[in-house]
Design an enzyme around this catalytic site. Structure first.
Site, PDB file in Angstrom:
ATOM      1  N   CYS A  43       0.824  -1.213   0.000  1.00 56.70           N
ATOM      2  CA  CYS A  43       0.000   0.000   0.000  1.00 56.70           C
ATOM      3  C   CYS A  43       0.856   1.261   0.000  1.00 56.70           C
ATOM      4  CB  CYS A  43      -0.928  -0.032   1.214  1.00 56.70           C
ATOM      5  SG  CYS A  43      -1.887   1.455   1.402  1.00 56.70           S
ATOM      6  N   CYS A  48      -1.668   1.721  -2.951  1.00 55.16           N
ATOM      7  CA  CYS A  48      -2.646   2.802  -2.765  1.00 55.16           C
ATOM      8  C   CYS A  48      -2.032   4.202  -2.774  1.00 55.16           C
ATOM      9  CB  CYS A  48      -3.386   2.642  -1.438  1.00 55.16           C
ATOM     10  SG  CYS A  48      -3.474   0.975  -0.776  1.00 55.16           S
ATOM     11  N   LYS A  51      -0.074   5.315  -5.963  1.00 54.56           N
ATOM     12  CA  LYS A  51      -1.120   5.331  -7.005  1.00 54.56           C
ATOM     13  C   LYS A  51      -1.962   6.599  -6.897  1.00 54.56           C
ATOM     14  CE  LYS A  51      -4.980   3.907  -6.195  1.00 54.56           C
ATOM     15  NZ  LYS A  51      -5.634   2.636  -6.134  1.00 54.56           N
ATOM     16  N   TYR A 177      -9.436  -3.193 -11.233  1.00 53.70           N
ATOM     17  CA  TYR A 177      -9.382  -1.774 -10.888  1.00 53.70           C
ATOM     18  C   TYR A 177      -7.974  -1.190 -11.056  1.00 53.70           C
ATOM     19  CZ  TYR A 177      -7.369  -2.434  -6.170  1.00 53.70           C
ATOM     20  OH  TYR A 177      -6.536  -2.729  -5.125  1.00 53.70           O
ATOM     21  N   GLU A 181      -7.182   2.101 -13.270  1.00 54.29           N
ATOM     22  CA  GLU A 181      -6.566   3.276 -12.651  1.00 54.29           C
ATOM     23  C   GLU A 181      -5.300   3.697 -13.402  1.00 54.29           C
ATOM     24  OE1 GLU A 181      -8.137   2.660  -8.080  1.00 54.29           O
ATOM     25  OE2 GLU A 181      -6.194   1.842  -8.606  1.00 54.29           O
ATOM     26  N   HIS A 435     -26.679  21.373  -0.720  1.00 54.20           N
ATOM     27  CA  HIS A 435     -26.874  21.965  -2.045  1.00 54.20           C
ATOM     28  C   HIS A 435     -25.869  23.086  -2.293  1.00 54.20           C
ATOM     29  CE1 HIS A 435     -29.109  22.815  -5.647  1.00 54.20           C
ATOM     30  NE2 HIS A 435     -29.099  24.094  -5.343  1.00 54.20           N
ATOM     31  N   GLU A 440     -25.912  15.201  -3.089  1.00 53.01           N
ATOM     32  CA  GLU A 440     -27.319  15.361  -2.680  1.00 53.01           C
ATOM     33  C   GLU A 440     -28.257  14.485  -3.511  1.00 53.01           C
ATOM     34  OE1 GLU A 440     -29.192  19.238  -3.354  1.00 53.01           O
ATOM     35  OE2 GLU A 440     -27.703  19.670  -4.898  1.00 53.01           O
TER      36      GLU A 440
HETATM   37  C1  LIG Z   1      -1.227  -0.744  -7.610  1.00 54.02           C
HETATM   38  C2  LIG Z   1      -2.061  -1.068  -6.401  1.00 54.02           C
HETATM   39  C3  LIG Z   1      -2.992  -0.164  -5.959  1.00 54.02           C
HETATM   40  C4  LIG Z   1      -3.762  -0.435  -4.838  1.00 54.02           C
HETATM   41  N1  LIG Z   1      -4.682   0.481  -4.440  1.00 54.02           N
HETATM   42  C5  LIG Z   1      -5.442   0.241  -3.359  1.00 54.02           C
HETATM   43  C6  LIG Z   1      -6.372   1.208  -2.902  1.00 54.02           C
HETATM   44  O1  LIG Z   1      -6.535   2.265  -3.516  1.00 54.02           O
HETATM   45  N2  LIG Z   1      -7.101   0.923  -1.802  1.00 54.02           N
HETATM   46  C7  LIG Z   1      -6.948  -0.251  -1.106  1.00 54.02           C
HETATM   47  O2  LIG Z   1      -7.620  -0.452  -0.089  1.00 54.02           O
HETATM   48  N3  LIG Z   1      -6.068  -1.192  -1.521  1.00 54.02           N
HETATM   49  C8  LIG Z   1      -5.309  -0.968  -2.609  1.00 54.02           C
HETATM   50  N4  LIG Z   1      -4.384  -1.901  -3.019  1.00 54.02           N
HETATM   51  C9  LIG Z   1      -4.295  -3.186  -2.284  1.00 54.02           C
HETATM   52  C10 LIG Z   1      -3.477  -3.030  -1.002  1.00 54.02           C
HETATM   53  O3  LIG Z   1      -2.225  -2.462  -1.303  1.00 54.02           O
HETATM   54  C11 LIG Z   1      -3.296  -4.404  -0.361  1.00 54.02           C
HETATM   55  O4  LIG Z   1      -4.565  -4.999  -0.195  1.00 54.02           O
HETATM   56  C12 LIG Z   1      -2.623  -4.292   0.995  1.00 54.02           C
HETATM   57  O5  LIG Z   1      -1.356  -3.705   0.898  1.00 54.02           O
HETATM   58  C13 LIG Z   1      -2.486  -5.707   1.599  1.00 54.02           C
HETATM   59  O6  LIG Z   1      -1.816  -5.624   2.837  1.00 54.02           O
HETATM   60  P1  LIG Z   1      -1.040  -6.897   3.389  1.00 54.02           P
HETATM   61  O7  LIG Z   1      -0.626  -6.557   4.763  1.00 54.02           O
HETATM   62  O8  LIG Z   1      -1.808  -8.135   3.161  1.00 54.02           O
HETATM   63  O9  LIG Z   1       0.235  -7.049   2.436  1.00 54.02           O
HETATM   64  P2  LIG Z   1       1.349  -6.011   2.013  1.00 54.02           P
HETATM   65  O10 LIG Z   1       0.966  -4.635   2.283  1.00 54.02           O
HETATM   66  O11 LIG Z   1       1.710  -6.372   0.621  1.00 54.02           O
HETATM   67  O12 LIG Z   1       2.567  -6.358   2.965  1.00 54.02           O
HETATM   68  C14 LIG Z   1       3.246  -7.574   2.897  1.00 54.02           C
HETATM   69  C15 LIG Z   1       4.673  -7.330   3.304  1.00 54.02           C
HETATM   70  O13 LIG Z   1       5.297  -8.582   3.556  1.00 54.02           O
HETATM   71  C16 LIG Z   1       6.632  -8.529   3.087  1.00 54.02           C
HETATM   72  N5  LIG Z   1       7.065  -9.925   2.876  1.00 54.02           N
HETATM   73  C17 LIG Z   1       6.561 -10.806   1.991  1.00 54.02           C
HETATM   74  N6  LIG Z   1       7.162 -12.011   2.137  1.00 54.02           N
HETATM   75  C18 LIG Z   1       8.062 -11.865   3.133  1.00 54.02           C
HETATM   76  C19 LIG Z   1       8.994 -12.753   3.741  1.00 54.02           C
HETATM   77  N7  LIG Z   1       9.056 -14.045   3.384  1.00 54.02           N
HETATM   78  N8  LIG Z   1       9.785 -12.271   4.721  1.00 54.02           N
HETATM   79  C20 LIG Z   1       9.707 -10.963   5.109  1.00 54.02           C
HETATM   80  N9  LIG Z   1       8.844 -10.095   4.583  1.00 54.02           N
HETATM   81  C21 LIG Z   1       8.019 -10.536   3.608  1.00 54.02           C
HETATM   82  C22 LIG Z   1       6.517  -7.733   1.814  1.00 54.02           C
HETATM   83  O14 LIG Z   1       7.763  -7.194   1.434  1.00 54.02           O
HETATM   84  C23 LIG Z   1       5.514  -6.669   2.226  1.00 54.02           C
HETATM   85  O15 LIG Z   1       6.135  -5.524   2.735  1.00 54.02           O
HETATM   86  C24 LIG Z   1      -3.588  -1.652  -4.132  1.00 54.02           C
HETATM   87  C25 LIG Z   1      -2.630  -2.575  -4.566  1.00 54.02           C
HETATM   88  C26 LIG Z   1      -1.880  -2.301  -5.681  1.00 54.02           C
HETATM   89  C27 LIG Z   1      -0.855  -3.300  -6.137  1.00 54.02           C
END
Ligand SMILES: Cc1cc2nc3c(=O)[nH]c(=O)nc-3n(C[C@H](O)[C@H](O)[C@H](O)COP(=O)(O)OP(=O)(O)OC[C@H]3O[C@@H](n4cnc5c(N)ncnc54)[C@H](O)[C@@H]3O)c2cc1C
Length: 455
Positions: A43, A48, A51, A177, A181, A435, A440
């Protein structure tokens, strides 16, 4: 002596992992979190936030053009991609620091590196083993690119955020999406943009009126939308990418961006060896409390493939912290999760689509309006806003609100509260509008559409 090094070992410091870790520490647990790439996860770094910054940038082209209708005149402004990316990177760097501080202040130990599960209570990072009473898998997801000839020339959203120059021509593949975007971003910034989707209409799963209205608006703006087609192969000739499509046509572009779905980042994690069951697509199978098939291992966020959204990952992380360390077994709710598409124009949605409501055997009334926003009376821009309510005819409850138009996300967020409170159409009608706003219209729609064939 404590039996384990930590009460909780979180793998992944993204949206879900950070919230679960710091709240668990707040409830008194000894917590560590391993992160292999960047604090804040997808994110903050490649999702997010960057983006939305690029979306803001892409709106200025229109704003400069529209200003003429309000009496402003200026020379044609110039856009500097490198400056935008540098400023965006500076902000992301600042946020990385904030996430580090939040975790540090909460007393969570940050361990840098790739983590692997060794057994139900042991995690290994960079050759060092740590034991924990509970392990939380919060590893997120990663873009998937189909294996077609020349796929190595394509980029994903990850790379799009770090391009060194704005492509003159770009092809976006995928109808979710993220694809929509990026089509808005690149087109808004001046790239000639084509978006391809293999199905008949993009944004599968969203309300059909959102899907068709947005498609019309994007085409009006000049995005080359092509449905029922896909790329068969890509070759590189003199620095240009040449894509041959399944319908036989050939397109050239400087960049081809695949936004064709994301897969759980569970390979190389040792989960199956530890007894954790995964779905066919690698997602961790969890129960309502995010517990995996192994009692001491939980999983949240994108890697569980429930709803890939930041606020959902955060809610799941919060629920796990309460369940494990605050004596309050908590199930996150997936009802009425609002969401926005930051396309141009934006879309916002909450609750059931008309199609879902009918599939669930609701007898529905549909209220829908489409109008040219007041602002565009002076700009002359041919853009329409669409708003729609899906109402249960028997109970009068509003089941779904859907919108295409500026600030849809901002508007629909408030409506999500109303839906969660079980608001009826009569209560929407009894609410005084603000308004003059577009919002609205949501409380002034009085005419039902004639019953549709499906009813
Ligand atoms: C282009 C794009 C736009 C988006 N826009 C939106 C939006 O507008 N609104 C919205 O709500 N959501 C949006 N999302 C989705 C949102 O980013 C994800 O749903 C959210 O980040 C998921 O959170 P998470 O904690 O599951 O994983 P993540 O945020 O992906 O975190 C996982 C972390 O784990 C780390 N990791 C992975 N494997 C290992 C390992 N083996 N050892 C150590 N670290 C590890 C990764 O490096 C990462 O930092 C978007 C996604 C993308 C790709």
């Amino acid at each position: 002596m404590a039996q384990y090094d930590f009460d909780l070992f979180t793998i992944g410091a993204g949206s879900g992992g950070v919230r679960a870790s710091r709240m668990s520490a707040f409830f008194g647990a000894k917590v560590a979190v391993a992160e292999e790439l960047y604090l804040g996860g997808t994110c903050v770094n490649v999702g997010c936030i960057p983006k939305k910054l690029l979306v803001y940038a892409s709106h200025y082209g229109d704003d400069f053009a529209d200003a003429a209708g309000f009496g402003w005149s200026a020379e044609r402004p110039r856009f500097d991609w490198a400056k935008l990316i540098a400023n965006k990177n500076k902000e992301i760097h600042r946020l990385n620091g904030i996430y580090g501080k939040i975790l540090g202040d909460a007393g969570v130990k940050i361990i840098e590196g790739h983590a692997e599960v060794v057994d139900p209570h042991t995690v290994k990072v960079a050759g060092k083993e740590f034991t924990a009473r509970y392990i939380l898998v919060a590893v997120g997801s990663w873009p998937l690119v189909p294996k077609i000839p020349g796929a190595e020339y394509a980029i994903t959203s990850n790379e799009a955020f770090y391009l060194t120059s704005l492509p003159e021509r770009v092809i976006i593949v995928g109808g979710g999406y993220i694809g929509v975007e990026f089509a808005g971003i690149f087109h808004g910034l001046g790239a000639r943009t084509t978006q391809l989707y293999r199905g008949p209409l993009f944004l599968r799963g969203f309300d059909n009126d959102i899907r068709s209205t947005l498609a019309e608006e994007m085409v009006k703006r000049g995005v080359d939308l092509r449905f029922k087609t896909d790329i068969k192969k890509i070759v590189k000739a003199n620095g240009t990418l040449v894509a041959t499509l399944t319908d036989g046509s050939v397109l050239e572009a400087e960049q081809i961006l695949y936004a064709t779905g994301r897969g759980s980042k569970t390979p190389d994690l040792g989960l199956e060896k530890a007894g954790v069951k995964l779905k066919y697509n690698g997602a961790v199978i969890v129960d309502d409390y995010s517990k995996s098939s192994v009692d001491s291992i939980y999983a949240i966020g994108d890697c569980t493939d429930r709803m890939m959204l930041t606020p959902v990952a955060i809610a799941e992380g919060m629920a796990v912290a309460k369940t494990l360390f605050n004596d309050k077994p908590t199930r996150p709710s997936y009802e009425n999760v609002p969401t926005a598409i930051f396309s141009i124009p934006n879309c916002g949605t909450v609750g059931l689509t008309e199609q879902q409501a009918r599939q669930q055997n609701h007898k529905v009334d549909i209220y829908r309006t489409a109008f040219r926003p007041l602002r565009h009376r002076l700009t002359g821009r041919d853009e329409r806003t669409m708003m729609k309510l899906v109402v249960d005819r028997t109970t009068d409850r509003v089941l779904g609100c859907h919108m295409v138009g500026p600030e849809s996300g901002e508007i629909v967020q408030g409506l999500a509260v109303a839906l969660n409170c079980g608001a009826t159409k009569a209560q929407f009608d009894a609410t005084i509008g603000i308004h003059p706003t577009a919002a609205e219209e949501f409380v002034t729609m009085r005419t039902k559409l004639p019953p549709r064939d499906l009813d």
